[in-house]
Every structure is written in structure tokens, then in C-alpha cells.
Design a protein around this motif. Structure first.
Motif, short mmCIF file in Angstrom:
data_model
loop_
_atom_site.label_atom_id
_atom_site.label_comp_id
_atom_site.label_asym_id
_atom_site.label_seq_id
_atom_site.Cartn_x
_atom_site.Cartn_y
_atom_site.Cartn_z
N GLN A 1 0.84 -1.18 0.00
CA GLN A 1 0.00 0.00 0.00
C GLN A 1 0.89 1.24 0.00
O GLN A 1 1.85 1.33 0.75
N VAL A 2 0.57 2.17 -0.86
CA VAL A 2 1.34 3.40 -0.99
C VAL A 2 0.50 4.55 -0.47
O VAL A 2 -0.69 4.66 -0.76
N GLN A 3 1.13 5.42 0.31
CA GLN A 3 0.49 6.66 0.73
C GLN A 3 1.32 7.82 0.18
O GLN A 3 2.55 7.79 0.23
N LEU A 4 0.63 8.83 -0.33
CA LEU A 4 1.28 9.97 -0.97
C LEU A 4 0.97 11.23 -0.20
O LEU A 4 -0.19 11.51 0.11
N VAL A 5 2.00 12.01 0.11
CA VAL A 5 1.84 13.24 0.87
C VAL A 5 2.47 14.39 0.09
O VAL A 5 3.68 14.39 -0.17
N GLU A 6 1.62 15.35 -0.27
CA GLU A 6 2.07 16.49 -1.05
C GLU A 6 2.45 17.66 -0.13
O GLU A 6 1.84 17.85 0.93
N SER A 7 3.42 18.46 -0.57
CA SER A 7 3.82 19.64 0.18
C SER A 7 4.43 20.66 -0.77
O SER A 7 4.73 20.35 -1.93
N GLY A 8 4.63 21.87 -0.26
CA GLY A 8 5.32 22.90 -1.03
C GLY A 8 4.44 23.99 -1.59
O GLY A 8 4.94 24.94 -2.21
N GLY A 9 3.14 23.88 -1.41
CA GLY A 9 2.24 24.90 -1.93
C GLY A 9 2.32 26.18 -1.12
O GLY A 9 3.02 26.27 -0.11
N GLY A 10 1.59 27.19 -1.60
CA GLY A 10 1.57 28.46 -0.89
C GLY A 10 0.99 29.55 -1.74
O GLY A 10 0.43 29.29 -2.81
N LEU A 11 1.15 30.78 -1.25
CA LEU A 11 0.68 31.96 -1.97
C LEU A 11 1.87 32.59 -2.70
O LEU A 11 2.92 32.84 -2.08
N VAL A 12 1.71 32.85 -3.97
CA VAL A 12 2.79 33.42 -4.77
C VAL A 12 2.21 34.43 -5.74
O VAL A 12 1.06 34.31 -6.16
N GLN A 13 2.99 35.44 -6.05
CA GLN A 13 2.55 36.44 -7.01
C GLN A 13 2.65 35.93 -8.43
O GLN A 13 3.47 35.03 -8.71
N PRO A 14 1.86 36.46 -9.32
CA PRO A 14 2.00 36.08 -10.74
C PRO A 14 3.43 36.26 -11.22
O PRO A 14 4.08 37.26 -10.89
N GLY A 15 3.90 35.27 -11.95
CA GLY A 15 5.28 35.26 -12.43
C GLY A 15 6.24 34.57 -11.49
O GLY A 15 7.40 34.35 -11.86
N GLY A 16 5.77 34.22 -10.31
CA GLY A 16 6.62 33.57 -9.34
C GLY A 16 6.77 32.08 -9.57
O GLY A 16 6.25 31.52 -10.55
N SER A 17 7.49 31.44 -8.64
CA SER A 17 7.78 30.01 -8.76
C SER A 17 7.50 29.29 -7.45
O SER A 17 7.57 29.88 -6.37
N LEU A 18 7.17 28.02 -7.57
CA LEU A 18 7.03 27.12 -6.43
C LEU A 18 7.54 25.75 -6.84
O LEU A 18 7.48 25.38 -8.03
N ARG A 19 7.98 24.99 -5.85
CA ARG A 19 8.37 23.60 -6.10
C ARG A 19 7.57 22.71 -5.17
O ARG A 19 7.68 22.82 -3.95
N LEU A 20 6.78 21.84 -5.76
CA LEU A 20 5.97 20.90 -5.00
C LEU A 20 6.71 19.58 -4.86
O LEU A 20 7.46 19.17 -5.76
N SER A 21 6.48 18.92 -3.73
CA SER A 21 7.05 17.60 -3.49
C SER A 21 5.95 16.63 -3.15
O SER A 21 4.95 17.00 -2.54
N CYS A 22 6.16 15.39 -3.54
CA CYS A 22 5.22 14.32 -3.23
C CYS A 22 6.02 13.16 -2.67
O CYS A 22 6.77 12.51 -3.42
N ALA A 23 5.87 12.90 -1.39
CA ALA A 23 6.60 11.83 -0.74
C ALA A 23 5.72 10.60 -0.61
O ALA A 23 4.57 10.69 -0.16
N ALA A 24 6.26 9.47 -1.02
CA ALA A 24 5.52 8.21 -0.95
C ALA A 24 5.99 7.41 0.26
O ALA A 24 7.19 7.29 0.50
N SER A 25 5.02 6.87 1.00
CA SER A 25 5.38 6.10 2.19
C SER A 25 5.92 4.73 1.80
O SER A 25 6.70 4.14 2.52
N GLY A 26 5.47 4.25 0.65
CA GLY A 26 5.98 2.98 0.16
C GLY A 26 6.82 3.21 -1.07
O GLY A 26 6.91 4.32 -1.59
N SER A 27 7.40 2.18 -1.56
CA SER A 27 8.25 2.34 -2.72
C SER A 27 7.45 2.63 -3.98
O SER A 27 6.45 1.99 -4.25
N ILE A 28 7.86 3.64 -4.71
CA ILE A 28 7.22 3.92 -6.00
C ILE A 28 8.07 3.41 -7.14
O ILE A 28 7.81 3.68 -8.29
N PHE A 29 9.09 2.68 -6.77
CA PHE A 29 10.02 2.23 -7.80
C PHE A 29 9.31 1.43 -8.87
O PHE A 29 9.62 1.55 -10.05
N ARG A 30 8.35 0.60 -8.46
CA ARG A 30 7.68 -0.26 -9.42
C ARG A 30 6.51 0.42 -10.12
O ARG A 30 5.89 -0.18 -11.00
#
Length: 115
Positions: A1-30
């Protein structure tokens, strides 16, 4: 069973940048294809970017040239680099497999693009 947790969001002005991450509790290798989805208020969920285990990527036309998806199987993590953000990118962003699996949806991370 895989669980996925997203992070990195927020408030940003137009033209700005963000980097989102998604961490898996189980292996996503397969898991061959991972993707980032988003749901904007009043709109249906859409797939914005995907990446295969071999690193091949695909993007929705609306984000092509501005977003970049990547994955690190050794860290069980998928990333979404978002540049030149626009107000229409405002949404809750989720990661999941492609095609998605209903039992993998996490809480998502809110991205708000506003001045």
C-alpha cells in the motif's frame, strides 16, 4: 500500500515560482507512471504533468514550458517545479499514479497565485 503526501504549496505572485514535493510512504520504484493533478475551484480535476520510471515526461498544454516534473526513486519522491505562475494555476495540487488510483489520493497542497 502506498500513501502519498504532497507539500510545497503556498501563496505566490503572478510570475513567481514554487516547487511541489510528493513523498511516498511505500516504494514507488515499481510504479511506472506518476503524475501531478490539480483541481481548481468549480473545475474538474486535470492531469498537468506525468513522468515514467525512465524519466519520459508529458505535460498539459496549459503548463508546457512553465512546469517541470521529476522523480527520485531512491527518495520515493516526485517533484513539480512551477515557474511563471499565473492566476489560472490556482488550485489544489495532488500527485498520484497515471492512471490514478482512488485509494492513493492524499490531501493535496494548495497553490494560490495572486497579487
Amino acid at each position: 500500500q502506498v500513501q502519498l503526501v504532497e507539500s510545497g504549496g503556498g501563496l505566490v505572485q503572478p510570475g513567481g515560482s514554487l516547487r511541489l514535493s510528493c513523498a511516498a510512504s511505500g516504494s514507488i520504484f515499481r510504479i511506472n507512471v506518476m503524475g501531478w493533478y490539480r483541481r481548481a475551484p468549480g473545475k474538474q480535476r486535470e492531469l498537468v504533468a506525468s513522468i515514467t520510471s525512465g524519466g519520459a515526461t508529458n505535460y498539459a498544454d496549459s503548463v508546457k514550458g512553465r512546469f517541470a516534473i521529476s522523480r527520485d526513486n531512491s527518495k520515493n519522491t516526485v517533484y513539480l517545479q512551477m515557474n511563471s505562475l499565473k492566476p489560472e494555476d490556482t488550485a489544489v495540487y495532488y500527485c498520484n499514479t497515471v492512471p490514478y488510483r482512488n485509494n492513493y489520493w492524499g490531501q493535496g497542497t494548495q497553490v494560490t497565485v495572486s497579487s
